[in-house]
Motif scaffolding. Structure first.
Motif, short mmCIF file in Angstrom:
data_model
loop_
_atom_site.label_atom_id
_atom_site.label_comp_id
_atom_site.label_asym_id
_atom_site.label_seq_id
_atom_site.Cartn_x
_atom_site.Cartn_y
_atom_site.Cartn_z
N GLU A 1 9.64 18.14 -4.73
CA GLU A 1 8.26 18.24 -5.22
C GLU A 1 7.36 17.18 -4.62
O GLU A 1 6.23 17.45 -4.23
N GLU A 2 7.84 15.95 -4.53
CA GLU A 2 7.01 14.82 -4.10
C GLU A 2 6.96 14.61 -2.59
O GLU A 2 6.07 13.95 -2.09
N LYS A 3 7.95 15.13 -1.87
CA LYS A 3 8.03 15.00 -0.41
C LYS A 3 7.90 13.54 0.06
O LYS A 3 6.98 13.20 0.81
N PRO A 4 8.81 12.68 -0.37
CA PRO A 4 8.71 11.26 0.02
C PRO A 4 8.99 11.04 1.50
O PRO A 4 9.69 11.81 2.14
N GLN A 5 8.42 9.98 2.04
CA GLN A 5 8.70 9.58 3.41
C GLN A 5 9.86 8.59 3.46
O GLN A 5 10.48 8.41 4.50
N LEU A 6 10.11 7.93 2.35
CA LEU A 6 11.17 6.93 2.26
C LEU A 6 11.84 7.07 0.91
O LEU A 6 11.16 7.25 -0.11
N VAL A 7 13.16 6.98 0.89
CA VAL A 7 13.91 7.04 -0.36
C VAL A 7 14.81 5.82 -0.44
O VAL A 7 15.54 5.51 0.50
N ILE A 8 14.72 5.10 -1.55
CA ILE A 8 15.59 3.97 -1.81
C ILE A 8 16.43 4.34 -3.03
O ILE A 8 15.88 4.64 -4.09
N ILE A 9 17.75 4.31 -2.84
CA ILE A 9 18.64 4.74 -3.92
C ILE A 9 19.65 3.63 -4.23
O ILE A 9 20.33 3.13 -3.34
N ASP A 10 19.73 3.29 -5.50
CA ASP A 10 20.73 2.35 -5.98
C ASP A 10 22.12 2.97 -5.76
O ASP A 10 22.30 4.17 -5.90
N ILE A 11 23.08 2.16 -5.41
CA ILE A 11 24.44 2.65 -5.20
C ILE A 11 25.11 2.99 -6.53
O ILE A 11 25.75 4.01 -6.67
N GLN A 12 24.95 2.11 -7.53
CA GLN A 12 25.61 2.31 -8.81
C GLN A 12 24.63 2.91 -9.81
O GLN A 12 23.79 2.22 -10.38
N LEU A 13 24.76 4.22 -10.02
CA LEU A 13 23.91 4.94 -10.95
C LEU A 13 24.79 5.65 -11.98
O LEU A 13 25.96 5.92 -11.72
N PRO A 14 24.21 5.99 -13.13
CA PRO A 14 24.98 6.77 -14.10
C PRO A 14 25.26 8.18 -13.56
O PRO A 14 24.47 8.73 -12.81
N SER B 1 0.80 -1.24 0.00
CA SER B 1 0.00 0.00 0.00
C SER B 1 0.83 1.29 0.00
O SER B 1 0.38 2.31 0.49
N PHE B 2 2.02 1.24 -0.56
CA PHE B 2 2.83 2.45 -0.73
C PHE B 2 2.64 2.98 -2.14
O PHE B 2 2.43 2.22 -3.07
N ASP B 3 2.72 4.30 -2.29
CA ASP B 3 2.83 4.91 -3.60
C ASP B 3 4.30 4.99 -3.94
O ASP B 3 5.11 5.37 -3.09
N VAL B 4 4.67 4.63 -5.15
CA VAL B 4 6.08 4.60 -5.54
C VAL B 4 6.28 5.49 -6.76
O VAL B 4 5.54 5.38 -7.74
#
Length: 76
Positions: free
Chosen positions: A38-51, A20-23
């Protein structure tokens, strides 16, 4: 969620939607911070290896932005 591998993004997104999370996921990795503001997230998941910049870079950027400091996180 910030993930450049679409199959991983879809897998994790679908699981969070089941819980029931919005992603959301920024389409332009250069505008990640603007998307978060803009989105004001409560949780952020970030990949370590990004361009361009890795996940550690974005973690430091989040911690320095007054609008985003409320997001809890752990950097390694």
């Amino acid at each position: 969620m910030v993930e450049d591998d679409q199959s991983i993004f879809d897998l994790v997104r679908d699981r969070f939607i089941q819980w029931s999370f919005d992603v959301i996921g920024p389409e332009d990795f250069q505008k990640i911070i603007h998307t978060f503001i803009e989105e004001k997230p409560q949780l952020v998941i970030i990949d370590i290896q990004l361009p361009a910049f890795d996940g550690f870079h974005w973690y430091r950027e989040i911690r320095q932005d007054n609008h985003l400091r409320r997001i809890r996180g752990k950097g390694y």
